[in-house]
Motif scaffolding. Structure first.
Motif, short mmCIF file in Angstrom:
data_model
loop_
_atom_site.label_atom_id
_atom_site.label_comp_id
_atom_site.label_asym_id
_atom_site.label_seq_id
_atom_site.Cartn_x
_atom_site.Cartn_y
_atom_site.Cartn_z
N UNK A 121 0.83 -1.22 0.00
CA UNK A 121 0.00 0.00 0.00
C UNK A 121 0.85 1.26 0.00
N UNK A 122 1.96 1.22 0.72
CA UNK A 122 2.86 2.37 0.76
C UNK A 122 3.50 2.62 -0.61
N UNK A 123 3.95 1.56 -1.25
CA UNK A 123 4.56 1.68 -2.58
C UNK A 123 3.54 2.23 -3.58
N UNK A 124 2.32 1.70 -3.51
CA UNK A 124 1.28 2.12 -4.44
C UNK A 124 0.90 3.59 -4.22
N UNK A 125 0.79 3.98 -2.95
CA UNK A 125 0.42 5.36 -2.62
C UNK A 125 1.50 6.34 -3.07
N UNK A 126 2.76 6.00 -2.83
CA UNK A 126 3.86 6.87 -3.24
C UNK A 126 3.92 7.00 -4.76
N UNK A 127 3.72 5.88 -5.44
CA UNK A 127 3.74 5.90 -6.90
C UNK A 127 2.63 6.79 -7.44
N UNK A 128 1.43 6.65 -6.88
CA UNK A 128 0.31 7.43 -7.39
C UNK A 128 0.51 8.93 -7.14
N UNK A 129 1.13 9.24 -6.01
CA UNK A 129 1.41 10.64 -5.70
C UNK A 129 2.39 11.24 -6.71
N UNK A 130 3.45 10.50 -7.02
CA UNK A 130 4.43 10.98 -8.01
C UNK A 130 3.78 11.11 -9.40
N UNK A 131 2.92 10.17 -9.71
CA UNK A 131 2.26 10.21 -11.01
C UNK A 131 1.34 11.42 -11.13
N UNK A 132 0.56 11.68 -10.08
CA UNK A 132 -0.34 12.84 -10.10
C UNK A 132 0.45 14.13 -10.26
N UNK A 133 1.60 14.17 -9.58
CA UNK A 133 2.45 15.36 -9.65
C UNK A 133 2.90 15.62 -11.09
N UNK A 134 3.30 14.57 -11.79
CA UNK A 134 3.73 14.72 -13.18
C UNK A 134 2.55 15.06 -14.09
N UNK A 135 1.41 14.41 -13.87
CA UNK A 135 0.22 14.68 -14.70
C UNK A 135 -0.22 16.15 -14.53
N UNK A 136 -0.06 16.69 -13.33
CA UNK A 136 -0.48 18.08 -13.07
C UNK A 136 0.59 19.12 -13.44
N UNK A 137 1.77 18.65 -13.87
CA UNK A 137 2.88 19.57 -14.16
C UNK A 137 2.79 20.12 -15.59
N UNK A 138 3.64 21.10 -15.88
CA UNK A 138 3.68 21.71 -17.21
C UNK A 138 4.20 20.75 -18.27
N UNK A 139 4.86 19.66 -17.85
CA UNK A 139 5.36 18.68 -18.81
C UNK A 139 4.22 17.97 -19.54
N UNK A 140 3.05 17.96 -18.91
CA UNK A 140 1.88 17.32 -19.52
C UNK A 140 1.15 18.35 -20.40
N UNK A 141 1.50 18.35 -21.68
CA UNK A 141 0.96 19.35 -22.61
C UNK A 141 -0.49 19.09 -22.99
N UNK A 142 -0.94 17.85 -22.81
CA UNK A 142 -2.33 17.44 -23.11
C UNK A 142 -2.70 17.80 -24.56
N UNK A 143 -1.78 17.52 -25.48
CA UNK A 143 -2.08 17.75 -26.91
C UNK A 143 -2.13 16.41 -27.66
N UNK A 144 -1.10 15.57 -27.46
CA UNK A 144 -1.11 14.22 -28.09
C UNK A 144 -1.80 13.26 -27.11
N UNK A 145 -3.10 13.26 -27.15
CA UNK A 145 -3.88 12.47 -26.19
C UNK A 145 -4.59 11.32 -26.91
#
Length: 215
Positions: free
Chosen positions: A186-210
């Motif tokens: 559960x700890x591994x999964x929670x940490x992974x999801x947190x890092x993923x959300x951070x990247x999805x919400x960052x400027x690196x996610x241009x949301x153009x090639x979707x």
């Protein structure tokens, strides 16, 4: 490559890998799932919320004569297509129509392979798949997202030939404490999801090639 050592984490003390068994709705369909990572196998043995201790079965797999499809060597869209064949990332009509087109364009014919190797789409990775089909994730960050979790690579034994090359080392059966390793999972999964959300919400996610623009 010769012989590789692989592990199967499960709630069951007695396991008999049998061709034709398994669940069509698992990541790569029907088959027997294993990992080279002993510690991850322990976590997967107790990842259910049933508070039951689990078991890790150790196997040797002779791979020289086997055809192995490794999704790490393929475009990440091929892996997502394989998931879409077996698991529903959404229950909408839009998804069903687009998924069929996506699979046709990016999918791989896995029928000629004895073993499939690739990421395990547990909660965190399936979160990526769901966000991707909702057009919330740009293709350019997909592979980086998959590298964030450290959530494991699995093997799926698919053919009679592959099952015949699998041998259990029965004397090395290992019991797994539920509390310790369920917490780790559960700890591994929670940490992974947190890092993923951070990247999805960052400027690196241009949301153009979707998702919908790639078909």
């Amino acid at each position: 490559m010769g012989i590789i050592t692989v592990y199967h984490g499960t709630p069951d003390k007695i396991v008999t890998p049998t061709y034709g068994l398994g669940d069509d709705k698992h990541d790569y369909g029907r088959g027997f799932y294993l990992t080279e990572d002993f510690e991850l196998a322990k976590e997967w043995a107790v990842c259910r919320p049933d508070e039951k201790n689990g078991w890790v079965h150790k196997y040797e797999l002779e791979v020289d004569d086997l055809k192995i499809l490794d999704f790490q060597d393929r475009d990440v869209l091929a892996w997502l297509s394989e998931l879409m064949k077996h698991r529903d990332a959404s229950d909408t009509k839009r998804y069903r129509v687009l998924a069929e087109k996506f699979i046709k364009k990016y999918g791989v014919d896995t029928s000629e392979y004895d073993v499939i190797k690739g990421w395990r789409a547990n909660a965190s990775y399936f979160y990526i798949a769901k966000e991707f089909v909702r057009d919330n994730i740009d293709m350019d960050i997909l592979e980086e997202l998959l590298s964030l979790g450290g959530l494991g690579i699995q093997y799926c034994i698919k053919t009679e030939k592959a099952y015949s090359k699998l041998k259990e080392i029965t004397e090395e059966l290992c019991s797994v404490d539920y509390e310790e390793f369920n917490n780790k999972y559960n700890r591994r999964d929670s940490q992974a999801r947190s890092k993923m959300r951070e990247l999805v919400d960052s400027d690196a996610n241009k949301v153009t090639k979707v998702f919908s623009t790639l078909i």
